[in-house]
Design a protein around this motif. Structure first.
Motif, PDB file in Angstrom:
ATOM      1  N   TYR A   4      47.530  83.111  14.775  1.00  0.00           N
ATOM      2  CA  TYR A   4      48.750  83.909  14.874  1.00  0.00           C
ATOM      3  C   TYR A   4      48.616  85.185  14.034  1.00  0.00           C
ATOM      4  O   TYR A   4      48.211  85.122  12.862  1.00  0.00           O
ATOM      5  N   TYR A   6      50.481  88.172  12.174  1.00  0.00           N
ATOM      6  CA  TYR A   6      51.819  88.311  11.594  1.00  0.00           C
ATOM      7  C   TYR A   6      51.961  89.636  10.843  1.00  0.00           C
ATOM      8  O   TYR A   6      50.986  90.249  10.419  1.00  0.00           O
ATOM      9  N   SER A  23      51.030  75.319  15.195  1.00  0.00           N
ATOM     10  CA  SER A  23      52.154  75.861  15.954  1.00  0.00           C
ATOM     11  C   SER A  23      52.717  77.082  15.228  1.00  0.00           C
ATOM     12  O   SER A  23      52.423  77.317  14.048  1.00  0.00           O
ATOM     13  N   LYS A  24      53.540  77.825  15.945  1.00  0.00           N
ATOM     14  CA  LYS A  24      54.142  79.025  15.348  1.00  0.00           C
ATOM     15  C   LYS A  24      55.061  78.648  14.185  1.00  0.00           C
ATOM     16  O   LYS A  24      55.075  79.311  13.151  1.00  0.00           O
ATOM     17  N   LYS A  25      55.807  77.555  14.377  1.00  0.00           N
ATOM     18  CA  LYS A  25      56.737  77.113  13.335  1.00  0.00           C
ATOM     19  C   LYS A  25      55.988  76.756  12.056  1.00  0.00           C
ATOM     20  O   LYS A  25      56.389  77.134  10.948  1.00  0.00           O
ATOM     21  N   ALA A  27      53.074  77.860  11.208  1.00  0.00           N
ATOM     22  CA  ALA A  27      52.482  79.080  10.652  1.00  0.00           C
ATOM     23  C   ALA A  27      53.487  79.817   9.766  1.00  0.00           C
ATOM     24  O   ALA A  27      53.134  80.321   8.693  1.00  0.00           O
ATOM     25  N   ILE A  41      55.745  87.597  14.197  1.00  0.00           N
ATOM     26  CA  ILE A  41      54.562  86.747  14.349  1.00  0.00           C
ATOM     27  C   ILE A  41      54.358  86.433  15.828  1.00  0.00           C
ATOM     28  O   ILE A  41      55.315  86.177  16.562  1.00  0.00           O
ATOM     29  N   GLU A  42      53.122  86.510  16.275  1.00  0.00           N
ATOM     30  CA  GLU A  42      52.810  86.198  17.681  1.00  0.00           C
ATOM     31  C   GLU A  42      51.406  85.611  17.766  1.00  0.00           C
ATOM     32  O   GLU A  42      50.529  85.910  16.950  1.00  0.00           O
ATOM     33  N   GLU A  43      51.230  84.760  18.746  1.00  0.00           N
ATOM     34  CA  GLU A  43      49.948  84.080  18.912  1.00  0.00           C
ATOM     35  C   GLU A  43      48.895  85.053  19.430  1.00  0.00           C
ATOM     36  O   GLU A  43      49.163  85.870  20.319  1.00  0.00           O
ATOM     37  N   GLN A 103      51.453  71.282  19.360  1.00  0.00           N
ATOM     38  CA  GLN A 103      52.321  71.883  20.372  1.00  0.00           C
ATOM     39  C   GLN A 103      53.301  70.856  20.935  1.00  0.00           C
ATOM     40  O   GLN A 103      54.466  71.169  21.206  1.00  0.00           O
ATOM     41  N   GLU A 106      56.089  70.347  18.446  1.00  0.00           N
ATOM     42  CA  GLU A 106      57.048  71.461  18.499  1.00  0.00           C
ATOM     43  C   GLU A 106      57.992  71.308  19.693  1.00  0.00           C
ATOM     44  O   GLU A 106      59.198  71.532  19.573  1.00  0.00           O
TER      45      GLU A 106
END
Length: 401
Positions: A4, A6, A23-25, A27, A41-43, A103, A106
């Motif tokens: 990710y 950021y 996962s994004k959360k 991260a 933030i993005e993958e 994933q 999440e």
């Protein structure tokens, strides 16, 4: 693990970079623990250079079985599904499984069911797993379903390993034989060419053949390499097309010696899968659709499809099986008994046990038979080349004397 990108802010000011997490959360939580307040933030999309390359299912069957056993134990102990997934994601040795479980966790935290969450990752979780988990969720017996799945995949892993071990030995010996022949033709035989030329006498046919093969291998080795590459590509392309894959599977099942073994392995996988699905109360028509897709043999799959059609028309599912050579009478008779007595899942389980044991016994017999045959085969090839060199040398010594 996903990557990710950021943008954030800490005590020193603006900060940006890349973080790796499941996962994004997670991260975001990781960055907060480092004192970074995340603004964006993005993958990062995976590229050919950054993604993990894999062929087929990236999760080993052994790792998947361990995951199922641990999952069932945690659920039985009263741990929630989402917490169980979180624990297993951090414990598994498989990076691919860990990433997917992150994933799945999440998705579950967002309110989705386990079956709907895993259905988004069909490269990891088969239709068999997804449907049995769905039934387990509806029936409130998820722990029992996971245990049943673990037993199913353990038996599948054992059978597959036996078949692979039986096929691996001749394959390895074949590669070694090719390597030895190439070495002799390129490294050894050419040293005798000048000697035979000075001899001047007519060489035996076998020696002329070996010398010609040596010259061809040295000058046109690239042609042989292209043939090997073309053969491998042809097999891959044939396997990708369903219409041509049927004929490849048909050829494989018709092979002498190994065809019978692979036929028994496919039937064991089919009956075990169908038994597991029916034991979990999956409707028979839906179970047959799943089996058709997971049996991994187009010939068997085509008969399963015909059996499903027969059931939809109110006939017995054994009718198409009785007409096809790939299904021996044992299977059709046991299924017919199961249909008439209402114990189809039990009968299929017994048939699966029989064929799994049969595969094990057959592979043990094949390995004990193939080992001496392959040694004789390798010795024959090397001996032929050596003989082709030695015969004219004996003639030379006789002329000298």
């Amino acid at each position: 693990m996903a990557r990710y990108k950021y943008q954030g802010r800490d005590k020193t000011g603006k900060k940006s970079g890349v973080v790796t997490s499941k996962s994004k959360k997670e991260a975001v939580i990781k960055l907060r623990e480092e004192g970074i307040r995340v603004l964006n933030i993005e993958e990062v999309p995976e590229t050919f250079l950054t993604k993990d390359l894999s062929i087929g299912n990236p999760v080993k069957l052994q790792d998947f079985v361990i995951f199922l056993r641990q999952f069932a134990t945690l659920i039985k102990a009263g741990v929630t599904v989402v917490d169980s997934i979180n624990i297993l994601a951090s414990q598994t040795n498989s990076k691919a499984l860990s990433k997917v479980l992150g994933q799945v966790e999440e998705d579950i935290r967002e309110g989705n069911s386990l079956s709907s969450s895993v259905s988004k990752h069909k490269k990891i979780f088969s239709n068999l797993f997804i449907n049995m988990v769905r039934v387990g969720e509806l029936g409130g017996s998820l722990d029992e379903t996971l245990e049943r799945l673990a037993v199913h995949y353990e038996k599948q892993h054992k059978t597959r390993s036996k078949v692979k071990s039986a096929l691996a030995y001749p394959a390895v010996i074949g590669v070694v034989a090719i390597g030895v022949v190439i070495f002799l033709l390129i490294g050894v035989v050419p040293t005798f060419v000048g000697m035979f030329a000075d001899f001047g006498a007519e060489l035996p046919a076998i020696t002329q053949f070996v010398l010609s093969a040596s010259v061809f291998t040295q000058e046109f080795w690239w042609v042989l390499l292209l043939i090997v590459i073309a053969f491998i590509l042809a097999i891959v392309l044939i396997r990708q097309q369903k219409s041509t894959r049927y004929y490849l599977d048909l050829f494989i099942l018709r092979m002498p010696i190994f065809g019978k073994l692979l036929q028994k392995s496919a039937l064991a996988r089919m009956t075990r899968t169908l038994s597991s699905l029916m034991t979990s109360s999956v409707p028979i028509l839906q179970a047959l659709v799943i089996v058709e897709n997971v049996v991994d043999n187009e010939v068997v799959g085509a008969v399963i499809k015909d059996s499903r059609t027969a059931l939809e028309q109110g006939r017995s599912m054994t009718e198409p099986m009785k007409k096809h050579w790939v299904f021996p009478p044992l299977i059709t008779q046991m299924i017919a008994i199961g249909e008439s007595t209402g114990s189809l899942d039990e009968m299929l389980g017994k048939v699966a046990d029989f064929y799994e044991d049969d595969v094990e016994n057959t592979t043990d017999s094949l390995k004990s038979l193939i080992e001496p045959l392959m040694i004789v085969f390798l010795a024959g090839i090397v001996g032929t080349i050596v003989l082709a060199i030695m015969v004219p040398m004996f003639d030379m010594f006789n002329h000298i004397q």
